[in-house]
Design an enzyme around this catalytic site. Structure first.
Site, PDB file in Angstrom:
ATOM      1  N   CYS A  48      -9.856 -20.268 -21.056  1.00 35.99           N
ATOM      2  CA  CYS A  48     -10.577 -21.526 -21.319  1.00 35.99           C
ATOM      3  C   CYS A  48      -9.728 -22.628 -21.944  1.00 35.99           C
ATOM      4  CB  CYS A  48     -11.795 -21.255 -22.194  1.00 35.99           C
ATOM      5  SG  CYS A  48     -13.034 -20.300 -21.327  1.00 35.99           S
ATOM      6  N   ASP A 100     -23.285 -12.473  -7.198  1.00 40.78           N
ATOM      7  CA  ASP A 100     -21.835 -12.699  -7.136  1.00 40.78           C
ATOM      8  C   ASP A 100     -21.359 -12.325  -5.738  1.00 40.78           C
ATOM      9  OD1 ASP A 100     -19.537 -13.001  -9.566  1.00 40.78           O
ATOM     10  OD2 ASP A 100     -18.808 -12.237  -7.637  1.00 40.78           O
ATOM     11  N   PHE A 114     -20.776 -21.990 -24.991  1.00 42.52           N
ATOM     12  CA  PHE A 114     -19.700 -22.082 -25.982  1.00 42.52           C
ATOM     13  C   PHE A 114     -19.255 -20.689 -26.403  1.00 42.52           C
ATOM     14  CE2 PHE A 114     -22.560 -25.721 -26.451  1.00 42.52           C
ATOM     15  CZ  PHE A 114     -21.676 -26.751 -26.193  1.00 42.52           C
TER      16      PHE A 114
HETATM   17  C1  UDX Z   1     -12.896 -20.545 -26.491  1.00 37.66           C
HETATM   18  C2  UDX Z   1     -13.917 -21.288 -27.382  1.00 37.66           C
HETATM   19  O1  UDX Z   1     -13.865 -20.765 -28.701  1.00 37.66           O
HETATM   20  C3  UDX Z   1     -15.309 -21.147 -26.820  1.00 37.66           C
HETATM   21  O2  UDX Z   1     -16.240 -21.898 -27.593  1.00 37.66           O
HETATM   22  C4  UDX Z   1     -15.326 -21.630 -25.386  1.00 37.66           C
HETATM   23  O3  UDX Z   1     -16.603 -21.431 -24.819  1.00 37.66           O
HETATM   24  C5  UDX Z   1     -14.280 -20.906 -24.559  1.00 37.66           C
HETATM   25  O4  UDX Z   1     -12.989 -21.031 -25.165  1.00 37.66           O
HETATM   26  P1  UDX Z   1     -12.163 -18.003 -26.210  1.00 37.66           P
HETATM   27  O5  UDX Z   1     -11.254 -18.440 -25.123  1.00 37.66           O
HETATM   28  O6  UDX Z   1     -12.963 -16.782 -26.026  1.00 37.66           O
HETATM   29  O7  UDX Z   1     -13.210 -19.163 -26.561  1.00 37.66           O
HETATM   30  O8  UDX Z   1     -11.252 -17.776 -27.487  1.00 37.66           O
HETATM   31  P2  UDX Z   1     -11.071 -18.281 -28.977  1.00 37.66           P
HETATM   32  O9  UDX Z   1     -11.563 -17.250 -29.898  1.00 37.66           O
HETATM   33  O10 UDX Z   1     -11.543 -19.660 -29.174  1.00 37.66           O
HETATM   34  O11 UDX Z   1      -9.470 -18.237 -29.054  1.00 37.66           O
HETATM   35  C6  UDX Z   1      -8.675 -18.968 -28.120  1.00 37.66           C
HETATM   36  C7  UDX Z   1      -7.221 -18.744 -28.374  1.00 37.66           C
HETATM   37  O12 UDX Z   1      -6.829 -19.377 -29.581  1.00 37.66           O
HETATM   38  C8  UDX Z   1      -6.796 -17.285 -28.520  1.00 37.66           C
HETATM   39  O13 UDX Z   1      -5.559 -17.096 -27.849  1.00 37.66           O
HETATM   40  C9  UDX Z   1      -6.614 -17.112 -30.002  1.00 37.66           C
HETATM   41  O14 UDX Z   1      -5.685 -16.114 -30.319  1.00 37.66           O
HETATM   42  C10 UDX Z   1      -6.110 -18.486 -30.403  1.00 37.66           C
HETATM   43  N1  UDX Z   1      -6.397 -18.843 -31.792  1.00 37.66           N
HETATM   44  C11 UDX Z   1      -7.677 -18.921 -32.243  1.00 37.66           C
HETATM   45  C12 UDX Z   1      -5.341 -19.153 -32.652  1.00 37.66           C
HETATM   46  O15 UDX Z   1      -4.162 -19.119 -32.260  1.00 37.66           O
HETATM   47  N2  UDX Z   1      -5.622 -19.515 -33.932  1.00 37.66           N
HETATM   48  C13 UDX Z   1      -6.890 -19.581 -34.412  1.00 37.66           C
HETATM   49  O16 UDX Z   1      -7.062 -19.904 -35.597  1.00 37.66           O
HETATM   50  C14 UDX Z   1      -7.957 -19.277 -33.533  1.00 37.66           C
END
Ligand code: UDX
Length: 436
Positions: free
Chosen positions: A262, A30, A147
């Site tokens: 993401c 990094d 993912f």
């Molecule tokens: C996401 C994808 O899940 C992952 O596969 C990808 O590689 C990167 O983006 P992440 O950003 O870590 O991962 O979070 P995730 O758990 O998917 O939640 C994303 C957002 O959605 C959060 O703000 C969470 O609070 C919100 N969320 C999630 C909801 O509002 N409702 C849900 O039912 C699930």
């Protein structure tokens, strides 16, 4: 296997530590000397369950090293590209400058037969654009999207639900796929499907997966808007829909919507790339998905304003949560913090608490009030808004205990995570999002 991981952010640091934990010899690279020094000491530069244990084990075993010099990647059989692809300033597309810089830095150290495996989320077509430069060295470029979910990143890296590898249609591509199969042998033996595709499909899988997840969340939040107008309860609706195995209950969590590093940027970059390909209308719905999502934040703020009689100026509001989701200290595009900032903008005396993200939140938004302890945030509050569903708020906080601290028993449940009946029974004015 000797591996290098270029870029040690959320993705790269976890990938490097996880690969060392399954027996590989890994060097993480990094440009940030502070981050490299911390990682080399076995200290995680961000909050991620299990990461620190893995770093410490890996560093102690000698199988995990970190460096600021890309030259130290020389000799590895696989080089994983794990740098960030943020949203460009002033636009929706992905900014690929870190990917390009990483490839430029790596080129002089590649040997014939090496594999460069892109893990970063990139617009479809990126691998094809980078291939000629890498092919000159005799190395092969493949795309192997990640993912992982923050908060579950170690688990998702060691035991992914699938592995996708996009390869060029050459014998070098086949050999590269075989090498990656070896690299991920424990996961494959444990049953993870290993899907080999062309490069473009692998790049698309990631964008499409995130677009689908974002759409599912916005779908249920759109239903919340309808439920609210119709006097129905979106959480019961989601439960009922979720029992249909074709639909499933996961990602039907309604509330203030999605944020993080993401989903928001990835759906925008996906739509921007579709426009470039002349197929913008195919994903026009992603604009709606984004719009529905952002409206949730307005709605949460409005619920607090209404609950306080139309004016929040000078009123004390306890904001429970700052991270974009639990088990993370990540505040990138956090809907939780956005709600706090907007309430502050309306003149509320906002006090934010969060078990992990307070330091990051305070650095980004010094205008907000902060309380490291939940109960200090609750004390004397005129209203409480729960915006990140940490267990400390969702399970461990009782309406009786909270009621003994606050000035006014008003709660807005921005994650629809509380038992509305229990809070109402304890004398609280409870407001969910799309709940009766
Ligand atoms: C996401 C994808 O899940 C992952 O596969 C990808 O590689 C990167 O983006 P992440 O950003 O870590 O991962 O979070 P995730 O758990 O998917 O939640 C994303 C957002 O959605 C959060 O703000 C969470 O609070 C919100 N969320 C999630 C909801 O509002 N409702 C849900 O039912 C699930």
């Amino acid at each position: 296997m000797r591996m290098s991981v270029i870029g040690c952010g959320y993705l790269g640091a976890v990938h490097a530590a996880a690969m060392a934990s399954i027996g590989h010899d890994v060097i993480g690279i990094d440009v940030d000397a502070g981050k490299v020094a911390a990682l080399a000491d076995g200290v995680a530069p961000f909050f991620e369950p299990q990461l620190e244990e893995l770093l410490q084990e890996g560093v102690a075993s000698g199988r995990l090293r970190f460096s600021t010099e890309t030259a130290d990647a020389a000799g590895a059989a696989v080089h994983f590209l794990a740098v960030g692809t943020p949203q460009v300033a002033g636009g929706h597309a992905a900014d690929l400058r870190f990917v390009d810089a990483a490839v430029d830095a790596l080129l002089p150290h590649l040997r014939a037969g090496d594999v460069v495996a892109g893990k970063s989320t990139v617009p479809v077509g990126t691998a094809a654009r980078l291939t000629p430069r890498i092919a000159q060295t005799g190395a092969a470029l493949v795309w192997n999207p990640e993912f992982l979910r923050e908060g579950w990143a170690v688990h998702d890296t060691i035991m992914p639900d699938r592995l996708v590898v996009g390869i060029p249609q050459t014998s070098a591509g086949e050999e590269a796929a075989a090498l990656l199969r070896d690299a991920y042998a424990p996961a494959i033996e444990a049953g993870a499907p290993f899907l080999v595709t062309d490069l473009a499909t692998a790049e698309l899988v990631k964008g499409a997966a995130n677009a689908f997840l974002a759409t599912k969340i916005s779908f249920i939040n759109a239903m919340a808007e309808i439920a609210e107008a119709a006097g129905a309860d979106v959480t019961l609706l989601a439960d009922a829909l979720g029992h249909d195995t074709r639909i499933g209950r996961r990602y039907l969590g309604s509330g203030i919507g999605f944020g993080g590093g993401c989903l928001p940027k990835d759906i925008r970059a996906f739509a921007a790339r579709a426009e470039e390909l002349g197929r913008g209308e195919a994903v026009g719905f992603l604009r709606e998905v984004d719009g529905i999502n952002l409206r949730r934040r307005d709605r949460a703020v409005q619920l607090v304003v209404d609950a306080l009689g139309g004016l929040v100026f000078g009123r004390r509001v306890a904001v429970l949560g700052a991270a974009f989701k639990p088990f993370s200290d990540d505040i990138r595009d956090s809907p939780a913090l956005d709600v706090a900032v907007r309430l502050r903008g309306l003149g509320a005396d906002v006090v934010v608490t969060d078990p992990a993200a307070l330091e990051n939140a305070a650095a980004a938004h010094p205008q907000l009030g902060y309380a490291p302890h939940r109960d200090d945030a609750l004390r004397d509050a005129d209203a409480v808004v729960i915006v990140t569903e940490w267990d400390q708020y969702r399970r461990e906080l009782t309406p009786q205990h909270a009621g003994s601290l606050v000035a006014g028993r008003v709660i807005v449940d921005g994650r629809n995570c509380l038992d509305a009946a229990a809070w109402r029974a304890a004398g609280w004015q409870y407001h969910g999002m799309g709940r009766r």
